[in-house]
Design a protein around this motif. Structure first.
Motif, PDB file in Angstrom:
ATOM      1  N   MET A   1       0.964  -1.216  -0.043  1.00 37.76           N
ATOM      2  CA  MET A   1       0.025  -0.042   0.025  1.00 37.76           C
ATOM      3  C   MET A   1       0.846   1.200  -0.015  1.00 37.76           C
ATOM      4  O   MET A   1       1.801   1.104   0.509  1.00 37.76           O
ATOM      5  CB  MET A   1      -0.774   0.016   1.162  1.00 37.76           C
ATOM      6  CG  MET A   1      -2.348   0.744   1.070  1.00 37.76           C
ATOM      7  SD  MET A   1      -3.578   0.682   2.216  1.00 37.76           S
ATOM      8  CE  MET A   1      -4.006  -0.981   2.320  1.00 37.76           C
ATOM      9  N   ARG A   2       0.403   2.163  -0.704  1.00 30.93           N
ATOM     10  CA  ARG A   2       1.356   3.477  -0.830  1.00 30.93           C
ATOM     11  C   ARG A   2       0.679   4.716  -0.605  1.00 30.93           C
ATOM     12  O   ARG A   2      -0.279   5.316  -1.336  1.00 30.93           O
ATOM     13  CB  ARG A   2       2.025   3.209  -2.040  1.00 30.93           C
ATOM     14  CG  ARG A   2       3.071   4.334  -2.070  1.00 30.93           C
ATOM     15  CD  ARG A   2       3.684   4.080  -3.539  1.00 30.93           C
ATOM     16  NE  ARG A   2       5.214   4.352  -3.380  1.00 30.93           N
ATOM     17  CZ  ARG A   2       6.015   4.441  -4.223  1.00 30.93           C
ATOM     18  NH1 ARG A   2       5.509   4.106  -5.670  1.00 30.93           N
ATOM     19  NH2 ARG A   2       7.214   4.596  -4.123  1.00 30.93           N
ATOM     20  N   PHE A 202       4.891  -0.246 -11.475  1.00 28.32           N
ATOM     21  CA  PHE A 202       5.842  -1.282 -11.441  1.00 28.32           C
ATOM     22  C   PHE A 202       5.892  -1.922  -9.883  1.00 28.32           C
ATOM     23  O   PHE A 202       5.865  -3.007  -9.493  1.00 28.32           O
ATOM     24  CB  PHE A 202       6.961  -1.168 -11.818  1.00 28.32           C
ATOM     25  CG  PHE A 202       7.077  -1.260 -13.363  1.00 28.32           C
ATOM     26  CD1 PHE A 202       7.160  -2.589 -13.927  1.00 28.32           C
ATOM     27  CD2 PHE A 202       6.931  -0.254 -14.333  1.00 28.32           C
ATOM     28  CE1 PHE A 202       7.288  -2.772 -15.213  1.00 28.32           C
ATOM     29  CE2 PHE A 202       7.107  -0.348 -15.621  1.00 28.32           C
ATOM     30  CZ  PHE A 202       7.098  -1.759 -16.135  1.00 28.32           C
ATOM     31  N   HIS A 203       6.107  -0.702  -9.003  1.00 24.05           N
ATOM     32  CA  HIS A 203       6.187  -1.051  -7.635  1.00 24.05           C
ATOM     33  C   HIS A 203       5.071  -1.881  -7.021  1.00 24.05           C
ATOM     34  O   HIS A 203       4.980  -2.824  -6.382  1.00 24.05           O
ATOM     35  CB  HIS A 203       5.998   0.340  -6.885  1.00 24.05           C
ATOM     36  CG  HIS A 203       6.098   0.246  -5.090  1.00 24.05           C
ATOM     37  ND1 HIS A 203       6.922   0.686  -4.343  1.00 24.05           N
ATOM     38  CD2 HIS A 203       4.971  -0.194  -4.381  1.00 24.05           C
ATOM     39  CE1 HIS A 203       6.639   0.369  -3.322  1.00 24.05           C
ATOM     40  NE2 HIS A 203       5.359   0.163  -3.306  1.00 24.05           N
ATOM     41  N   GLU A 204       3.797  -1.225  -7.343  1.00 22.56           N
ATOM     42  CA  GLU A 204       2.411  -1.902  -6.783  1.00 22.56           C
ATOM     43  C   GLU A 204       2.274  -3.280  -7.357  1.00 22.56           C
ATOM     44  O   GLU A 204       1.816  -4.058  -6.720  1.00 22.56           O
ATOM     45  CB  GLU A 204       1.432  -0.765  -7.237  1.00 22.56           C
ATOM     46  CG  GLU A 204       0.289  -0.744  -6.370  1.00 22.56           C
ATOM     47  CD  GLU A 204       0.786  -0.431  -4.742  1.00 22.56           C
ATOM     48  OE1 GLU A 204       0.649  -1.164  -3.913  1.00 22.56           O
ATOM     49  OE2 GLU A 204       1.506   0.711  -4.517  1.00 22.56           O
ATOM     50  N   SER A 205       2.665  -3.528  -8.520  1.00 20.72           N
ATOM     51  CA  SER A 205       2.554  -4.710  -9.259  1.00 20.72           C
ATOM     52  C   SER A 205       3.244  -5.657  -8.401  1.00 20.72           C
ATOM     53  O   SER A 205       2.944  -7.009  -8.461  1.00 20.72           O
ATOM     54  CB  SER A 205       3.128  -4.890 -10.771  1.00 20.72           C
ATOM     55  OG  SER A 205       2.214  -3.815 -11.363  1.00 20.72           O
ATOM     56  N   MET A 218       5.085  -7.624   1.472  1.00 22.07           N
ATOM     57  CA  MET A 218       4.965  -6.587   2.278  1.00 22.07           C
ATOM     58  C   MET A 218       5.959  -5.822   2.912  1.00 22.07           C
ATOM     59  O   MET A 218       7.044  -6.306   3.152  1.00 22.07           O
ATOM     60  CB  MET A 218       4.288  -7.101   3.736  1.00 22.07           C
ATOM     61  CG  MET A 218       3.018  -8.226   3.381  1.00 22.07           C
ATOM     62  SD  MET A 218       1.629  -7.534   3.437  1.00 22.07           S
ATOM     63  CE  MET A 218       1.233  -7.177   5.006  1.00 22.07           C
ATOM     64  N   HIS A 219       5.729  -4.412   2.946  1.00 20.94           N
ATOM     65  CA  HIS A 219       6.517  -3.537   3.367  1.00 20.94           C
ATOM     66  C   HIS A 219       6.954  -3.834   5.000  1.00 20.94           C
ATOM     67  O   HIS A 219       6.232  -4.364   5.855  1.00 20.94           O
ATOM     68  CB  HIS A 219       6.318  -2.147   3.367  1.00 20.94           C
ATOM     69  CG  HIS A 219       6.213  -1.717   1.990  1.00 20.94           C
ATOM     70  ND1 HIS A 219       7.077  -2.156   0.989  1.00 20.94           N
ATOM     71  CD2 HIS A 219       4.990  -1.054   1.141  1.00 20.94           C
ATOM     72  CE1 HIS A 219       6.798  -1.679   0.003  1.00 20.94           C
ATOM     73  NE2 HIS A 219       5.486  -1.246  -0.189  1.00 20.94           N
ATOM     74  N   ALA A 220       8.225  -3.467   5.357  1.00 20.90           N
ATOM     75  CA  ALA A 220       8.691  -3.282   6.756  1.00 20.90           C
ATOM     76  C   ALA A 220       8.649  -1.757   7.424  1.00 20.90           C
ATOM     77  O   ALA A 220       8.624  -0.922   6.723  1.00 20.90           O
ATOM     78  CB  ALA A 220      10.133  -4.029   6.761  1.00 20.90           C
ATOM     79  N   GLY A 240      11.994  -6.287  -3.763  1.00 15.10           N
ATOM     80  CA  GLY A 240      10.745  -6.074  -3.531  1.00 15.10           C
ATOM     81  C   GLY A 240      10.097  -4.792  -4.229  1.00 15.10           C
ATOM     82  O   GLY A 240      10.765  -4.316  -5.077  1.00 15.10           O
ATOM     83  N   PRO A 241       9.100  -4.006  -3.856  1.00 14.72           N
ATOM     84  CA  PRO A 241       8.304  -3.092  -4.363  1.00 14.72           C
ATOM     85  C   PRO A 241       9.317  -1.819  -4.827  1.00 14.72           C
ATOM     86  O   PRO A 241       9.111  -1.390  -5.860  1.00 14.72           O
ATOM     87  CB  PRO A 241       6.990  -2.897  -3.540  1.00 14.72           C
ATOM     88  CG  PRO A 241       6.930  -4.042  -3.029  1.00 14.72           C
ATOM     89  CD  PRO A 241       8.184  -4.699  -2.635  1.00 14.72           C
ATOM     90  N   TYR A 242      10.048  -1.484  -3.567  1.00 14.87           N
ATOM     91  CA  TYR A 242      10.897  -0.441  -3.832  1.00 14.87           C
ATOM     92  C   TYR A 242      11.912  -0.501  -4.674  1.00 14.87           C
ATOM     93  O   TYR A 242      12.339   0.341  -5.652  1.00 14.87           O
ATOM     94  CB  TYR A 242      11.380   0.324  -2.359  1.00 14.87           C
ATOM     95  CG  TYR A 242      10.235   1.043  -1.686  1.00 14.87           C
ATOM     96  CD1 TYR A 242       9.672   1.971  -2.199  1.00 14.87           C
ATOM     97  CD2 TYR A 242       9.887   0.264  -0.564  1.00 14.87           C
ATOM     98  CE1 TYR A 242       8.684   2.677  -1.412  1.00 14.87           C
ATOM     99  CE2 TYR A 242       8.544   1.016   0.309  1.00 14.87           C
ATOM    100  CZ  TYR A 242       8.181   2.111  -0.230  1.00 14.87           C
ATOM    101  OH  TYR A 242       7.089   2.686   0.281  1.00 14.87           O
TER     102      TYR A 242
HETATM  103 ZN   LIG Z   1       4.283  -0.690  -1.593  1.00 17.26          ZN
END
Ligand SMILES: [Zn+2]
Length: 314
Positions: A1-2, A202-205, A218-220, A240-242
């Motif tokens: 989630m962003r 791309f991040h969200e994908s 999932m993010h930390a 990961g996403p980032y």
């Molecule tokens: Zn994210």
């Protein structure tokens, strides 16, 4: 989630002519931007230099890095884009029955959070704004926890059963288009603004990937001393996403012939911001220093569903 409060960032996409469907509830001007971003991606030519090779390997693309291989990677992970305005409580249906999922006891372990000092809100730039969120993965996780099957009723009435995070349901908000988040404020659909939105896509994908403990990537929680300390805005892995958002942006910037030097500098700052959220080392729950590694990106999918009554979603 962003969710982002005061940073420049933008983002996303889609296309009637391609595999990604835009829900009819998306406002027209947003839909036009998403289509224009997809059309722009289609035109890009990549040199396939050393940085593009890093991108290609990160995404596991066969052959070279190309507009088509990037599009196919997205298409496998994002199939429907919905608006933040959609009333999810009304749109989410529970199928009557019991669902069985792989690795039924294995879930991502969120970091413990410490209470943060209450932030001041002046109703302006500090107000959280939704840019983009992988809502499909969140719903899949909720369904897996409860051994149920969920489906989304689209604005046109069709149902999208969420068998897997790869069903790819992404929600976008006005943050994706806000002038103050744009790389170049003058026009919403400039190439530089498209690249920033594509990087967010791309991040969200990437949140559509992973299984068991890596489900959803999932993010930390960012550690003390980090610019985002206390927020779930970091990654404890190397793919990961980032990382995906930063590395694809790196390749997109290099391929952008129309971007000005100033725009490229701003885009590089966005790339650097994303990279700063990748924790190459971190402390585990016991306080030991761990080195981040790449996570498995194999996706999950519901195994079976036993209907208990009727044929309708309730
Ligand atoms: Zn994210």
């Amino acid at each position: 989630m962003r969710y982002l409060s005061a940073l420049l960032f933008g983002a996303l996409v889609s296309v009637q002519s391609l595999a990604i469907e835009l829900d009819s509830g998306i406002p027209d001007d947003q839909a036009r931007s998403l289509e224009s971003d997809q059309a722009y991606l289609k035109k890009l030519q990549f040199q396939n230099g050393p940085n593009d090779e890093v991108t290609r390997k990160l995404l596991g693309l066969k052959g070279g890095l190309s507009a088509q291989s990037l599009q196919e990677w997205l298409d496998a992970r994002v199939k429907l884009v919905i608006s933040e305005k959609m009333d999810l409580e009304a749109a989410i249906m529970v199928a009557p029955g019991v669902a069985s999922y792989p690795e039924p006891k294995s879930f991502p372990k969120p970091d413990a959070t410490k209470p943060r000092p209450k932030e001041q809100s002046n109703g302006s730039a500090s107000e959280p704004v939704l840019i983009m969120s992988n809502t499909g993965t969140a719903l899949y996780m909720m369904a897996k926890q409860n051994r149920i099957l969920l489906a989304l009723k689209k604005t046109d009435g069709d149902l999208l059963p969420i068998f897997s995070p790869r069903e790819g349901m992404i929600q976008i908000g006005k943050g994706l288009f806000l002038e103050r988040f744009r790389v170049s404020p003058s026009a919403q659909n400039l190439p530089a603004n498209a690249l920033s939105r594509l990087s967010t896509l791309f991040h969200e994908s990437r949140h559509s990937d992973g299984h068991g403990a890596t489900l959803g990537f999932m993010h930390a929680i960012c550690p003390e001393g980090h610019a985002y300390a206390g927020y779930p805005a970091c990654d404890k892995n190397l793919n990961g996403p980032y990382t995906v958002g930063a590395q694809t942006l790196n390749s997109l910037i290099a391929a952008c012939g129309e971007c000005t030097t100033k725009e490229k500098t701003t885009l590089k700052m966005i790339e650097a911001d994303s990279r700063s959220r990748v924790l190459s080392t971190f402390r585990d729950a016991e306080g030991r220093v761990q080195k981040a590694v790449s996570w498995s990106d194999r996706p999950e999918r519901m195994i079976s569903f036993a209907r208990t009554k009727g044929n309708d979603l309730e």
